[in-house]
Enzyme design. Structure first.
Site, PDB file in Angstrom:
ATOM      1  CG  LEU A  33      -1.909  -1.107   1.394  1.00 30.42           C
ATOM      2  CD1 LEU A  33      -2.717  -0.931   2.668  1.00 30.42           C
ATOM      3  CD2 LEU A  33      -2.825  -1.191   0.184  1.00 30.42           C
ATOM      4  CB  THR A  79       8.822  -5.184   2.627  1.00 33.16           C
ATOM      5  OG1 THR A  79       8.953  -5.931   1.416  1.00 33.16           O
ATOM      6  CG2 THR A  79       8.094  -3.890   2.319  1.00 33.16           C
ATOM      7  CE  LYS A  83      11.013  -4.346   6.831  1.00 27.35           C
ATOM      8  NZ  LYS A  83      10.030  -4.266   7.921  1.00 27.35           N
ATOM      9  N   GLY A 144       6.135 -14.284  17.963  1.00 26.54           N
ATOM     10  CA  GLY A 144       6.945 -14.251  16.744  1.00 26.54           C
ATOM     11  C   GLY A 144       8.033 -13.210  16.836  1.00 26.54           C
ATOM     12  CG  LEU A 238       3.090  -6.075  13.788  1.00 32.90           C
ATOM     13  CD1 LEU A 238       2.664  -6.011  15.249  1.00 32.90           C
ATOM     14  CD2 LEU A 238       4.547  -6.470  13.696  1.00 32.90           C
ATOM     15  N   GLY A 261      -2.214  -3.871  11.898  1.00 29.00           N
ATOM     16  CA  GLY A 261      -0.957  -3.233  11.530  1.00 29.00           C
ATOM     17  C   GLY A 261      -1.036  -2.122  10.508  1.00 29.00           C
TER      18      GLY A 261
END
Length: 295
Positions: A33, A79, A83, A144, A238, A261
């Site tokens: 997005l 993303t 990273k 996580g 998230l 998220g």
């Protein structure tokens, strides 16, 4: 070509920017997005800029960075799974990237690449705006600890969180993260493996529960969340698709305050926008641009 959903390295080679350009890199990337709300921000401030999606694997990252520099891109986001590796290609690292151990925002100044990480602060900003809490008084469970979960754990430690309970599929990975954080910060940390009983136990000891697992793995758990969640706990999922997420909806029905998220995505993107432009991001415009988004 400008209207396609995303670029690949092959199609990017044929893209010749005629205005200041930015991008988001990742794989998969078609769902991102970021172009929607970043373009809305540029338009609001009358900045004539381009922002595109580029599908890039870890193996292609070095070639992609070289191509972005050659094409004159002024900055980009990345993303997962890019990273951590993006740090290798940055000449300078902001304290945020050093603290979180990864880069999600790059700003190019001439031939120098500056690496930043806006994930942690973006999440903190969204949580504080919606929950009005003091992390130093909270026990927080994170389900996580890969990727975003690791970034949030590190950010919470820097914020002085009272206690973190890290629940992860691979116990050793979470334990390594706990050892690093306990050596640098005062936050108390407990590590558990992912079982339904352990998650329930962790939530009983926490005021805030953060779901940080990827979509497919979270869905594969098969937990009876209606028996795990307790009324009054704050929940942050998230994931942001579908919007609202199933866990978010269930949490609200169970008497919890819950968020997904999408707010974090906007907040971290707003911080990136300000890094690139030096201007305050029009965050309400950015939020409105994706307000009715449903995956």
């Amino acid at each position: 070509m400008r209207n396609q959903k995303y670029f690949t390295l092959e199609t990017l080679a044929d893209f010749h920017p005629t205005k200041p350009s930015f991008a988001v890199l990742g794989k998969p990337i078609a769902h991102s997005l970021s172009p929607i709300f970043q373009k809305a921000a540029f338009e609001k401030l009358s900045i004539d800029s381009e922002y595109i999606r580029i599908e890039v694997s870890e193996e292609e990252l070095e070639q992609a960075v070289s191509l972005l520099i050659k094409k004159g891109f002024l900055g980009w986001n990345c993303t997962s799974p890019l990273k951590k590796r993006m740090m290798e290609f940055c000449n300078q690292l902001d304290h945020s990237a050093i603290a979180l151990g990864s880069v999600n925002t790059v700003k190019r100044m001439e031939n120098v690449l500056w690496g930043f990480n806006t994930d942690g602060l973006g999440w903190v900003n969204d949580v504080k705006k919606n929950f009005s809490i003091d992390f130093q008084k909270l026990s927080i469970t994170i389900l996580g600890t890969g990727g975003a979960g690791e970034a949030i754990a590190k950010q919470l430690a820097t914020e002085g969180a009272q206690k973190l309970i890290l629940v992860n599929r691979t116990y050793g990975n979470a334990l390594n993260l706990a050892n690093v954080l306990e050596s640098q910060y005062k936050t108390k940390i407990q590590v558990l493996t992912i079982t339904e009983a352990n998650v329930k136990k962790a939530i009983e000891q926490s005021e805030l529960f953060v779901q940080a697992l990827p979509f497919q793995y979270f869905n594969s758990l098969g937990f009876h969340w209606e028996n795990i969640l307790r009324p009054g706990i704050l929940l942050y999922d998230l994931l942001y698709f579908p919007n609202p997420t199933p866990l978010e909806s269930l949490a609200k029905k169970s008497g919890c305050k819950a968020l997904n998220g999408l707010g974090m995505l906007i907040e971290q993107g707003a911080l990136s926008f300000s890094i690139w432009t030096g201007l305050p991001a029009p965050i309400e415009i950015m939020k409105k641009s994706v307000a009715f988004y449903e995956a």
